[in-house]
Design a protein around this motif. Structure first.
Motif, PDB file in Angstrom:
ATOM      1  N   TYR A  25       0.849  -1.190   0.000  1.00 37.65           N
ATOM      2  CA  TYR A  25       0.000   0.000   0.000  1.00 37.65           C
ATOM      3  C   TYR A  25       0.884   1.239   0.000  1.00 37.65           C
ATOM      4  O   TYR A  25       1.430   1.627   1.033  1.00 37.65           O
TER       5      TYR A  25
ATOM      6  N   GLN B   7      -0.971   7.399  -2.105  1.00 35.88           N
ATOM      7  CA  GLN B   7      -1.464   7.767  -3.431  1.00 35.88           C
ATOM      8  C   GLN B   7      -1.242   9.255  -3.708  1.00 35.88           C
ATOM      9  O   GLN B   7      -2.183  10.046  -3.787  1.00 35.88           O
TER      10      GLN B   7
ATOM     11  N   GLY C  87      -0.763   9.387  -9.649  1.00 31.82           N
ATOM     12  CA  GLY C  87      -0.610   8.127 -10.350  1.00 31.82           C
ATOM     13  C   GLY C  87       0.745   7.948 -10.999  1.00 31.82           C
ATOM     14  O   GLY C  87       1.267   6.829 -11.071  1.00 31.82           O
TER      15      GLY C  87
ATOM     16  N   VAL D  68       3.526   7.086  -8.263  1.00 32.06           N
ATOM     17  CA  VAL D  68       3.276   5.760  -7.691  1.00 32.06           C
ATOM     18  C   VAL D  68       3.731   4.675  -8.659  1.00 32.06           C
ATOM     19  O   VAL D  68       4.402   3.708  -8.276  1.00 32.06           O
TER      20      VAL D  68
ATOM     21  N   ILE E 190      -3.934   0.877  -6.961  1.00 30.68           N
ATOM     22  CA  ILE E 190      -3.885   2.312  -7.232  1.00 30.68           C
ATOM     23  C   ILE E 190      -5.312   2.841  -7.303  1.00 30.68           C
ATOM     24  O   ILE E 190      -6.153   2.298  -8.023  1.00 30.68           O
ATOM     25  N   SER E 191      -5.578   3.904  -6.552  1.00 29.80           N
ATOM     26  CA  SER E 191      -6.918   4.498  -6.568  1.00 29.80           C
ATOM     27  C   SER E 191      -6.901   5.993  -6.831  1.00 29.80           C
ATOM     28  O   SER E 191      -7.957   6.606  -6.992  1.00 29.80           O
ATOM     29  N   VAL E 192      -5.709   6.584  -6.856  1.00 35.58           N
ATOM     30  CA  VAL E 192      -5.623   8.038  -7.008  1.00 35.58           C
ATOM     31  C   VAL E 192      -6.198   8.501  -8.334  1.00 35.58           C
ATOM     32  O   VAL E 192      -6.638   9.652  -8.463  1.00 35.58           O
TER      33      VAL E 192
ATOM     34  N   ASN F 286      -5.903  12.532  -4.325  1.00 31.26           N
ATOM     35  CA  ASN F 286      -4.997  12.352  -3.188  1.00 31.26           C
ATOM     36  C   ASN F 286      -5.755  12.678  -1.903  1.00 31.26           C
ATOM     37  O   ASN F 286      -6.029  13.844  -1.615  1.00 31.26           O
TER      38      ASN F 286
ATOM     39  N   SER G 106      -5.336   7.703   2.297  1.00 33.50           N
ATOM     40  CA  SER G 106      -5.342   6.952   1.041  1.00 33.50           C
ATOM     41  C   SER G 106      -5.069   5.465   1.219  1.00 33.50           C
ATOM     42  O   SER G 106      -5.744   4.624   0.610  1.00 33.50           O
ATOM     43  N   THR G 107      -4.089   5.092   2.055  1.00 38.33           N
ATOM     44  CA  THR G 107      -3.748   3.674   2.163  1.00 38.33           C
ATOM     45  C   THR G 107      -4.767   2.898   2.989  1.00 38.33           C
ATOM     46  O   THR G 107      -4.996   1.706   2.736  1.00 38.33           O
TER      47      THR G 107
END
Length: 385
Positions: free
Chosen positions: A308, A311, A314, A317, A333-335, A340, A345-346
């Motif tokens: 993790y 973020q 992108g 990362v 990855i979710s950003v 952010n 984020s994690t």
């Protein structure tokens, strides 16, 4: 240099993860919507296009409880979401996931740079009342940025080790929409740095939470929970600035324009690779004494079920994944669609993975963080779910 790992973790007392939760606003805000709001331009005068944002930041949209078209942030009474609301919803979700009543929480650690109120931890009054925490609960606020969970986990673990058996709630939240009202539009739009548009483009609303419990270790059972956590600070690096509002620059008519979050995007891109490499180095150094004695596994990226990474954006990362040689399929990855969400984020990633069944009990996961806080911070944590 002081080595800041915690040798008692998992040896005498287990600090186990009982539950995780997260919360994100429903409103999706596209690159086009923010660009129309702030209208940033290139040095040659050409407007910045949405494709530039995707190419350089790796973000397509983000969650923000703000109407950029109408330049309107709803009040809490009208259903608007503020930092306390985000933290409250994530905290409730984590407690429900853990099967823990709020009245049984002994320690609450809140990690946020956007609290509802900035003085005397006064934002805790709302959280205590709405969550139903006891009056004698230990309350700690870390006004730290994207790497703030390193300090949050350490604080919770230290308290849990001292108080065992005990329960802690760790919440990380970010409510950047609270700073994008119409009264500050021109401060972002006309900021002398030329980068006032970057913070609204990068940062987003969201919260994540985790519930931990300490208890004497059982030699007959495999270890669970937090095995190792460590962080470092670089006070010579300034990633985010917000100069007004403190004792040194108390709020007055002449410094209203300083009440904006400014992020040095170039500096973030510059320090992300070396600080992430430093995290990896610390993890490898500590592994033989903090992880292997309890898991039996030598340091190996394939021994980790999920990585993790904070973020930030992108692009950086993905660069870090390649630089560290991590298997991309194990690094969510979710950003790109959440933006952010700072320290949250994690935890948001972990919560989504657990609910989707991508991680399970007994899996080894690693957190790697980089962000603002005391200048700049970096850190890692190793957890057995």
């Amino acid at each position: 240099m002081t080595i800041s790992t915690m040798p008692r973790l998992a040896s005498e007392v287990s600090v186990s993860l009982l539950g995780v939760g997260s919360f994100l606003p429903d409103r999706r805000v596209s690159n086009e919507e923010i660009l129309e709001y702030l209208r940033p331009v290139r040095p040659d005068g050409r407007p910045l296009e949405p494709e530039w944002v995707v190419r350089h930041l790796g973000i397509h949209e983000r969650r923000l409880d703000y109407d950029f078209g109408g330049r309107h942030k709803r009040s809490r009474a009208d259903g608007g979401l503020y930092d306390g609301d985000l933290a409250l919803r994530a905290g409730r979700a984590a407690l429900a996931d853990a099967g823990v009543d709020a009245a049984d929480v002994d320690v609450m650690v809140d990690v946020t740079t956007t609290p509802d109120m900035i003085a005397c931890q006064d934002h805790f009054r709302f959280l205590m009342a709405e969550l139903g925490l006891r009056r004698d609960v230990d309350l700690v606020h870390h006004n730290l940025g994207c790497a703030g969970l390193s300090a949050g986990f350490r604080t919770a673990a230290s308290s849990l080790l001292a108080m065992a058996p005990a329960t802690a709630l760790v919440v990380a939240s970010n409510c950047s929409s609270g700073y994008f009202g119409p009264d500050v539009h021109d401060f972002y739009y006309k900021h002398q740095s030329g980068l006032g548009w970057l913070a609204p483009m990068m940062f987003a609303d969201g919260a994540g939470a985790s519930v931990w419990r300490s208890s004497p270790s059982d030699e007959g059972k495999p270890p669970t929970g937090l095995l190792s956590v460590r962080n470092e600070t670089s006070p010579d690096i300034e990633l985010v600035t917000y100069p007004a509002g403190g004792c040194l620059h108390h709020t007055n008519a002449s410094n209203l324009a300083d009440h904006v979050f400014l992020m040095d995007g170039g500096k973030v891109a510059e320090v992300f690779p070396p600080l992430m490499a430093r995290n990896f180095q610390m993890l490898e150094e500590d592994w033989p004494t903090t992880v292997k004695p309890f898991t039996g596994a030598d340091f190996d990226v394939d021994a980790v079920a999920r990585w993790y990474l904070h973020q930030a954006n992108g692009v950086v990362v993905r660069q870090a994944i390649e630089m560290l040689g991590l298997p991309p399929e194990r690094v969510p990855i979710s950003v790109d669609h959440y933006g952010n969400t700072s320290a949250a984020s994690t935890l948001i990633l972990l919560d989504e993975d657990r609910r989707a069944g991508r991680v399970k009990e007994g899996d080894l996961v690693v957190f790697l963080w980089i962000g603002a806080g005391n200048g700049a911070m970096n850190g890692y944590a190793v957890v057995v779910l």
